[in-house]
Scaffold this active site. Sequence first.
Site, PDB file in Angstrom:
ATOM      1  N   HIS A   1       3.153   4.083  -3.525  1.00  0.00           N
ATOM      2  CA  HIS A   1       3.610   5.436  -3.858  1.00  0.00           C
ATOM      3  C   HIS A   1       4.967   5.379  -4.557  1.00  0.00           C
ATOM      4  CE1 HIS A   1       0.458   7.543  -1.711  1.00  0.00           C
ATOM      5  NE2 HIS A   1       0.742   6.907  -0.582  1.00  0.00           N
TER       6      HIS A   1
ATOM      7  N   HIS B   1       7.792   6.946   9.206  1.00  0.00           N
ATOM      8  CA  HIS B   1       8.550   7.059   7.959  1.00  0.00           C
ATOM      9  C   HIS B   1      10.004   7.367   8.281  1.00  0.00           C
ATOM     10  CE1 HIS B   1       5.653   6.806   4.568  1.00  0.00           C
ATOM     11  NE2 HIS B   1       4.781   7.079   5.518  1.00  0.00           N
TER      12      HIS B   1
ATOM     13  N   HIS C   1       2.606   4.576  12.964  1.00  0.00           N
ATOM     14  CA  HIS C   1       3.041   4.409  11.573  1.00  0.00           C
ATOM     15  C   HIS C   1       4.127   5.440  11.312  1.00  0.00           C
ATOM     16  CE1 HIS C   1       2.259   3.843   7.112  1.00  0.00           C
ATOM     17  NE2 HIS C   1       2.751   5.077   7.098  1.00  0.00           N
TER      18      HIS C   1
ATOM     19  N   ARG D   1       0.846  -1.197   0.000  1.00  0.00           N
ATOM     20  CA  ARG D   1       0.000   0.000   0.000  1.00  0.00           C
ATOM     21  C   ARG D   1       0.881   1.247   0.000  1.00  0.00           C
ATOM     22  NH1 ARG D   1      -0.517   4.696   2.282  1.00  0.00           N
ATOM     23  NH2 ARG D   1      -0.184   3.731   4.324  1.00  0.00           N
ATOM     24  N   ASP D   2       1.661   1.452   1.071  1.00  0.00           N
ATOM     25  CA  ASP D   2       2.556   2.612   1.098  1.00  0.00           C
ATOM     26  C   ASP D   2       3.615   2.477   0.006  1.00  0.00           C
ATOM     27  OD1 ASP D   2       3.857   4.983   2.060  1.00  0.00           O
ATOM     28  OD2 ASP D   2       3.107   4.533   4.061  1.00  0.00           O
TER      29      ASP D   2
ATOM     30  N   TYR E   1       4.228  15.809   3.751  1.00  0.00           N
ATOM     31  CA  TYR E   1       3.577  14.519   3.528  1.00  0.00           C
ATOM     32  C   TYR E   1       4.428  13.679   2.575  1.00  0.00           C
ATOM     33  CZ  TYR E   1      -0.632  11.585   2.900  1.00  0.00           C
ATOM     34  OH  TYR E   1      -1.548  10.567   2.884  1.00  0.00           O
TER      35      TYR E   1
ATOM     36  N   SER F   1       3.205  10.932   9.015  1.00  0.00           N
ATOM     37  CA  SER F   1       3.172  10.915   7.549  1.00  0.00           C
ATOM     38  C   SER F   1       4.394  11.568   6.920  1.00  0.00           C
ATOM     39  CB  SER F   1       1.921  11.641   7.043  1.00  0.00           C
ATOM     40  OG  SER F   1       0.770  11.232   7.734  1.00  0.00           O
TER      41      SER F   1
END
Length: 352
Positions: A25, A206, A204, A21-22, A295, A175
């Site tokens: 991108h 990054h 979550h 899913r991520d 983001y 995000s």
Amino acid sequence: MTTDIFFNPMWDVRLTDTSLRDGSHHKRHQFTKDEVQAIVAALDVAGVPVIEVTHGDGLGGSSFNYGFSKTPEQELIKLAAETAKEAKIAFLMLPGVGTKEDIKEAQNNGGSICRIATHCTEADVSIQHFGLARELGLETVGFLMMSHTIPPEKLAQQARIMADAGCQCVYVVDSAGALVLEGVRDRVAALVAELGDDAQVGFHGHENLGLGVANSVEAVRAGAKQIDGSCRRFGAGAGNAPVEALIGVFDKIGVKTGIDFFDIADAAEEVVAPAMPAECLLDRNALIMGYSGVYSSFLKHAIRQSERYGVPAHQLLHRAGQRKLIGGQEDQLIDIALEIKREQESGAAAAR
């Protein structure tokens, strides 16, 4: 209809792999069926309990604004559910991008965990979607995106809105990869204090400042029960916390996940890496996103506008951070690019 949270009593933390899913991108939403089948099978063998599959921007995200999927996401959800023997298949939806009908279709295709994401100040737009998901018997997870932009107590108030609507786990979602250690700890602790036994708390992260794993450890120590990651950091920006590294660290500090370290390392190296168009890099663009609070999915959009207008991508991203843009405002990168272009041209004219 009520549904229990899928959580083995032997686990301390439930891990969700969001490579499919991520990672969409990073791959510009070009996953093939063969890639999805191979990745799901490898993650399942390694013991990953939850695998998220959808367009990078969630159900219904395949569009001119966000980028079109190579393979319809509902077909990929169905294939993932048919492939997984033990793992549950999760799907993401953003109110205003996806619809209630998309949720129903994803469930019919085998998805059993509905993850609903809103900007961190807009939890109220998710109320009807959580209500539907619970009526359908789906497990529910809430995403408070761009969580770095509001203080812990405000974030906890938004988490309460989601929990009261039927959300069973509310995530602090970094995000932009902008949170640093105590920023994660304080937000997770605030949600744990607010929600108590009403809902679990997740995190979550990054890697835009290189802290995905460290921040996840802070989250667990503050009471988080669900953690996201992606094999090989396969996600937006510099990617997510690498699952294989998370498991190695969790093993060393005694946090039980049910995932085998060697199997997940094999999956990352032999199955996920070949599906990636390139490694997710902690380069200048990614660092600017973490530093300026941008983001993470803006990266590919910024690179595209940089090439189109001949302006530096890192400058685009920095100004996006200054303007406090959020997910869904990717088109404003065009305005920023034109602004920088005009400045370049006027500067060149003045120098003549």
